[in-house]
Design a protein around this motif. Sequence first.
Motif, PDB file in Angstrom:
ATOM      1  N   PRO A  91       0.870  -0.582  -0.471  1.00  0.00           N
ATOM      2  CA  PRO A  91      -0.099   0.248   0.079  1.00  0.00           C
ATOM      3  C   PRO A  91       1.248   1.477   0.298  1.00  0.00           C
ATOM      4  N   THR A  92       0.407   2.029  -0.154  1.00  0.00           N
ATOM      5  CA  THR A  92       1.110   3.607  -0.479  1.00  0.00           C
ATOM      6  C   THR A  92       0.817   4.364   1.259  1.00  0.00           C
ATOM      7  N   ASP A  93       1.528   3.557   1.907  1.00  0.00           N
ATOM      8  CA  ASP A  93       1.683   4.576   3.266  1.00  0.00           C
ATOM      9  C   ASP A  93       3.322   4.497   3.512  1.00  0.00           C
ATOM     10  N   ASN A  94       3.819   4.989   2.450  1.00  0.00           N
ATOM     11  CA  ASN A  94       4.948   5.892   3.412  1.00  0.00           C
ATOM     12  C   ASN A  94       6.161   6.235   2.186  1.00  0.00           C
ATOM     13  N   LEU A  95       7.149   6.844   1.821  1.00  0.00           N
ATOM     14  CA  LEU A  95       7.575   8.029   1.143  1.00  0.00           C
ATOM     15  C   LEU A  95       8.358   6.730   0.415  1.00  0.00           C
ATOM     16  N   ASN A  96       8.940   5.840   1.311  1.00  0.00           N
ATOM     17  CA  ASN A  96       9.572   4.844  -0.606  1.00  0.00           C
ATOM     18  C   ASN A  96       8.507   4.435  -1.412  1.00  0.00           C
ATOM     19  N   ASN A  97       7.379   3.693  -0.478  1.00  0.00           N
ATOM     20  CA  ASN A  97       6.015   3.088  -1.406  1.00  0.00           C
ATOM     21  C   ASN A  97       5.595   3.703  -2.368  1.00  0.00           C
ATOM     22  N   LEU A  98       5.391   5.734  -1.525  1.00  0.00           N
ATOM     23  CA  LEU A  98       5.092   6.321  -2.555  1.00  0.00           C
ATOM     24  C   LEU A  98       5.578   6.911  -3.569  1.00  0.00           C
ATOM     25  N   ALA A  99       7.071   6.532  -3.561  1.00  0.00           N
ATOM     26  CA  ALA A  99       8.097   6.808  -4.638  1.00  0.00           C
ATOM     27  C   ALA A  99       8.525   5.427  -5.991  1.00  0.00           C
TER      28      ALA A  99
ATOM     29  N   GLU B   3      -3.838   2.317  10.597  1.00  0.00           N
ATOM     30  CA  GLU B   3      -3.296   2.874  11.948  1.00  0.00           C
ATOM     31  C   GLU B   3      -1.393   2.523  12.334  1.00  0.00           C
ATOM     32  N   HIS B   4      -0.815   2.399  11.314  1.00  0.00           N
ATOM     33  CA  HIS B   4      -0.297   1.778  11.472  1.00  0.00           C
ATOM     34  C   HIS B   4       1.030   2.807  11.139  1.00  0.00           C
ATOM     35  N   ASN B   5       0.427   3.889  10.219  1.00  0.00           N
ATOM     36  CA  ASN B   5       1.498   5.128   9.279  1.00  0.00           C
ATOM     37  C   ASN B   5       1.192   6.047   9.993  1.00  0.00           C
ATOM     38  N   LEU B   6       0.501   6.710  11.249  1.00  0.00           N
ATOM     39  CA  LEU B   6      -0.006   8.602  11.236  1.00  0.00           C
ATOM     40  C   LEU B   6       1.349   8.531  11.065  1.00  0.00           C
ATOM     41  N   SER B   7       1.911   8.208  11.760  1.00  0.00           N
ATOM     42  CA  SER B   7       4.393   8.819  11.422  1.00  0.00           C
ATOM     43  C   SER B   7       3.747   9.418   9.722  1.00  0.00           C
ATOM     44  N   GLU B   8       3.605   8.939   9.562  1.00  0.00           N
ATOM     45  CA  GLU B   8       3.945   8.728   7.915  1.00  0.00           C
ATOM     46  C   GLU B   8       3.444   9.949   7.098  1.00  0.00           C
ATOM     47  N   LEU B   9       2.309  10.220   7.677  1.00  0.00           N
ATOM     48  CA  LEU B   9       1.207  11.140   6.747  1.00  0.00           C
ATOM     49  C   LEU B   9       2.054  12.647   6.593  1.00  0.00           C
ATOM     50  N   GLU B  10       3.066  12.859   7.330  1.00  0.00           N
ATOM     51  CA  GLU B  10       3.418  14.290   6.741  1.00  0.00           C
ATOM     52  C   GLU B  10       4.061  14.248   6.127  1.00  0.00           C
ATOM     53  N   ARG B  11       5.813  13.452   6.189  1.00  0.00           N
ATOM     54  CA  ARG B  11       5.986  12.759   4.893  1.00  0.00           C
ATOM     55  C   ARG B  11       5.367  12.857   4.042  1.00  0.00           C
ATOM     56  N   LEU B  12       4.386  12.367   3.870  1.00  0.00           N
ATOM     57  CA  LEU B  12       3.558  11.819   2.820  1.00  0.00           C
ATOM     58  C   LEU B  12       3.026  12.995   1.485  1.00  0.00           C
ATOM     59  N   ALA B  13       2.549  13.800   3.404  1.00  0.00           N
ATOM     60  CA  ALA B  13       2.414  15.181   2.410  1.00  0.00           C
ATOM     61  C   ALA B  13       3.095  15.731   1.357  1.00  0.00           C
TER      62      ALA B  13
ATOM     63  N   ASP C 184     -10.950   3.322  15.946  1.00  0.00           N
ATOM     64  CA  ASP C 184     -11.319   5.084  16.107  1.00  0.00           C
ATOM     65  C   ASP C 184     -10.626   6.262  16.787  1.00  0.00           C
ATOM     66  N   GLY C 185      -9.715   5.205  17.384  1.00  0.00           N
ATOM     67  CA  GLY C 185      -8.621   6.570  18.450  1.00  0.00           C
ATOM     68  C   GLY C 185      -7.573   7.100  16.697  1.00  0.00           C
ATOM     69  N   ALA C 186      -7.531   5.812  16.489  1.00  0.00           N
ATOM     70  CA  ALA C 186      -6.028   6.300  15.550  1.00  0.00           C
ATOM     71  C   ALA C 186      -6.756   7.241  13.932  1.00  0.00           C
ATOM     72  N   VAL C 187      -7.929   7.164  14.115  1.00  0.00           N
ATOM     73  CA  VAL C 187      -9.063   8.062  13.189  1.00  0.00           C
ATOM     74  C   VAL C 187      -8.943   9.132  13.706  1.00  0.00           C
ATOM     75  N   LEU C 188      -9.423   9.346  14.757  1.00  0.00           N
ATOM     76  CA  LEU C 188      -9.356  10.626  15.443  1.00  0.00           C
ATOM     77  C   LEU C 188      -8.247  11.799  14.728  1.00  0.00           C
ATOM     78  N   GLU C 189      -6.701  10.521  16.151  1.00  0.00           N
ATOM     79  CA  GLU C 189      -5.943  11.380  15.390  1.00  0.00           C
ATOM     80  C   GLU C 189      -4.858  11.370  14.365  1.00  0.00           C
ATOM     81  N   GLY C 190      -5.327  10.397  13.188  1.00  0.00           N
ATOM     82  CA  GLY C 190      -5.015  11.040  11.663  1.00  0.00           C
ATOM     83  C   GLY C 190      -5.701  12.070  11.379  1.00  0.00           C
ATOM     84  N   PHE C 191      -7.034  12.485  11.676  1.00  0.00           N
ATOM     85  CA  PHE C 191      -7.728  13.356  11.235  1.00  0.00           C
ATOM     86  C   PHE C 191      -7.038  14.599  12.196  1.00  0.00           C
ATOM     87  N   GLU C 192      -6.656  14.534  13.251  1.00  0.00           N
ATOM     88  CA  GLU C 192      -6.110  15.126  14.041  1.00  0.00           C
ATOM     89  C   GLU C 192      -4.487  16.111  13.279  1.00  0.00           C
TER      90      GLU C 192
END
Length: 480
Positions: A102-110, A132-142, A165-173
């Motif tokens: 899946p396109t869940d980190n910078l490497n896979n995006l590349a 849920e596993h890649n919340l720390s990657e969202l900013e890098r993907l952006a 749901d907790g991960a979804v809320l954190e992801g939306f934040e």
Amino acid sequence: MSAAKVDLVIKGGRVVSESGIVDANIAVTDGKIAGIFAPALAPDATQVIDATGRYVLPGLIDVHVHFREPGMAHKENWTTGSQAAAVGGVTTVFEMPNTDPPTDNLNNLATKRDLAERQSIVDFGLYGLLGEHNLSELERLADGGVIGFKLFLGNTTGDLPCPDDGAVLEGFEILASLGLRCSIHAENSPILFWRQRALQAAKRNDPLAHLAARTDVVALEALNRSATLAEWTGARIHIVHESCARSIDFIKFWKGRGVDLTVETLPQYLYLDAEMMLDDGGEVIRMNPPIREKAHQEPLWQAVLDGTIDMISTDHAPHAIEEKRGDDVWKLACGFPGVETSLPLMLTAVNRGRLRIEDIAKLMAASPARAFGLYGQKGVIAVGADADITLVDLNAEAVLSASSLHSKGKCSAYEGMTVKGLPVMTLVRGHVVAKNGEPVAEQPRGRMVSPTMPAPRPRNQATTLKAVLEPHQKPYGDPF
Ligand code: DOR
Ligand code: ZN
């Protein structure tokens, strides 16, 4: 006056925007629209395309396709997928992250970007996954230029787990402070799995058992949960494949409250109904969310016309035909191709008087561009915009069939249907990429597009997980 010579003039057509139609000649230089001229005027050009008798639309943007690479190239690849798009009048696709990996980190995006750049004949945006596993990657993907994010609340191809749901809320934040839009597959996973297991235990393996597992409330609950969390955080969201008449009042409600919510529906929900699953071979229309009862169609059309639903996309979801056929509905792959038939289907609706061709320019070009931060560069025929253009013959007819699809997924939900109104030429940044139903590209030139969104508008920032993890913070929400 060779200095004033432009690369291309598209002459004699009827130029369509969401607000009207004008007879005009369009000049193109360096892949961009350089001028729009009254019919009697046109600069000298190296190449002239005669558009007499044709409607000239802004190139279509399909915000929801699955081109399957990397990992599932037997279903589709960027060559076949983009050829199908070009033939369908689509000049920019946004590709979904449920590939393998899946396109869940910078490497896979590349990796995906490289596959697309080597093959695609249309421009493309790439979604990042919100998991849920890649919340720390969202900013890098952006930062890596994703067009937006995709959240799978409901299970589908790829079996990506629905985040807590907790991960979804954190992801939306996180996304609220980045400002990018999150496209959401809004179905409730626990409910649909619970019902599926019970149906299987009761030996319900027939085509309609799929609809029974995913009855309306499965979609309604996930829509309203998504909107609640989006309102709280200020995240921008987009509901993909809206299938459900009962959702419409809730969409109005959340939009009325100021949630930055956009919504798409698909031609298949406007044209197909669950009874068709009982026809011989009808099981191929299994998809998620399911094709519902016929009574949903008319309210969905109305919501398209009154603007509650913002855009039409396709959920182009090709699979090998063997994966689509069989007696046990639970074993069949979900989804079917759409990117090359959606414009003919919508033009057929224009010919039937259901909507105007200006509505096509809005629903399939301007609105998607606006929602995902591309408007001006794409989605409109205007000086300075990319010369992405789709020429339409509103009188041409064709009979839809699986065998004529350019997608690898040789599966048609519309076998034998006559459509009236066809794209006859597609240009991406001034280059012809399809003509009379066939792709024409000397080389793949598709470029990745990235969004320019309005300033982020996060809310309740003192209550975000990040904020409350700091010592001595007061976890107070915004005043109301
Ligand atoms: O039926 C579907 N198929 N629905 C989706 O949301 C995903 C798609 C796929 O990737 O095959
Ligand atoms: Zn999809």
